[in-house]
Scaffold this motif. Sequence first.
Motif, short mmCIF file in Angstrom:
data_model
loop_
_atom_site.label_atom_id
_atom_site.label_comp_id
_atom_site.label_asym_id
_atom_site.label_seq_id
_atom_site.Cartn_x
_atom_site.Cartn_y
_atom_site.Cartn_z
N ARG A 88 -34.22 31.69 12.19
CA ARG A 88 -35.50 32.38 12.42
C ARG A 88 -35.52 33.73 11.71
O ARG A 88 -36.54 34.11 11.13
N TRP A 89 -34.40 34.45 11.72
CA TRP A 89 -34.33 35.73 11.00
C TRP A 89 -34.45 35.52 9.49
O TRP A 89 -35.14 36.27 8.80
N HIS A 90 -33.78 34.49 8.98
CA HIS A 90 -33.88 34.21 7.55
C HIS A 90 -35.32 33.83 7.17
O HIS A 90 -35.82 34.22 6.12
N THR A 91 -35.96 33.07 8.06
CA THR A 91 -37.36 32.68 7.83
C THR A 91 -38.26 33.91 7.79
O THR A 91 -39.16 34.02 6.96
N VAL A 92 -38.03 34.84 8.71
CA VAL A 92 -38.78 36.11 8.74
C VAL A 92 -38.64 36.83 7.41
O VAL A 92 -39.64 37.28 6.81
N ALA A 93 -37.40 36.95 6.94
CA ALA A 93 -37.13 37.70 5.70
C ALA A 93 -37.80 37.04 4.50
O ALA A 93 -38.40 37.73 3.65
N ILE A 94 -37.74 35.71 4.43
CA ILE A 94 -38.34 35.01 3.28
C ILE A 94 -39.86 35.12 3.33
O ILE A 94 -40.51 35.39 2.30
N ARG A 95 -40.45 34.90 4.50
CA ARG A 95 -41.91 35.02 4.61
C ARG A 95 -42.38 36.41 4.22
O ARG A 95 -43.37 36.57 3.50
N ALA A 96 -41.69 37.42 4.73
CA ALA A 96 -42.06 38.80 4.42
C ALA A 96 -41.91 39.07 2.93
O ALA A 96 -42.78 39.70 2.31
#
Length: 319
Positions: A88-96
Amino acid sequence: LHRVDRRQRQMCIRDSSYITLKLNNEMLISTKMFSILFYFTLTTSPSLAVDALPNAEVSAINNPSMAISAYQQYKETLNTLPYSIQLRWHTVAIRAALNNSQFLFAEEVFREMNISYDKAGNNQKGYYFNLSGIWFRKNGFFKQAEQAYKCAFKTTKNTSEQLKYLNNAAIVTRYTNNTEQAEKYIQKALSILEIAPHKAIEASIYNTLGMLALSQKDYLLAKQSFTRSLFLKEGKSRDSAQLISALNLLNTLLYLEDTSLSIRVLPTIERLLKRSNNIDHHTYYHWLQFSLAKLQNKQSDITSEILVKEFKLLSGSSY
């Protein structure tokens, strides 16, 4: 002897003062170091990384820079967390990163998320395909992006996820002027919405339909679609998505030369812009302001020189 003894006492006093001062300084430095270390430990503890995640997921859309900063703050503690939280944190970083057009940073995080992705299980494949599709689309690889979205769709029976993937597929096929295929994706999404309503995603789908209508110069359908999209997003905590619909609606009204309705949309846009750090959104609005002034036969506050300068600074396209 008395004078010698007095001098020795004075030297001892000076030495004692020096030692005391040195000890005090060392204690002060030690205290500061401990405070810094304690603060660093406190702000990067695993439990705080979990607590900060929901806000970061929202910021990835509305304030990408803040989401990236949060990811970097907790990055070193992620390997102590469950793989599902890491992902979920990696997904946050990529989306941002993708929303901020930081494509190289997104690539770095893609590599870092491989372990958490593999360990999180097959149910996470759709997220990975979807993020890959966004990266492909933002970098101009439209065919690869469409294929990634189709793969994402096949991985899930969750209707809200299917709707997102269909909407993304419609967006990318519109970019390739394949309007017939884009319409098929939209119609399939609308048929799912009849069975499983979802206002936020429905708003995004109507925004996509509006853009498709706009590209075909069907301004009345575009106006209806953007108006519905904006209405569905009211009361939702998605300022960025609501702002895009409002800007697109204003653009359509200018094509229709409807100055009265255009003026009525301005307060909504300006309210949402105050909470947006996205340069693209502000530049888009300046161009629309300039066009509205021309339509009203007025002198715009935004000069053509400023518009050209801002246009060259655009980092990506959200429209």
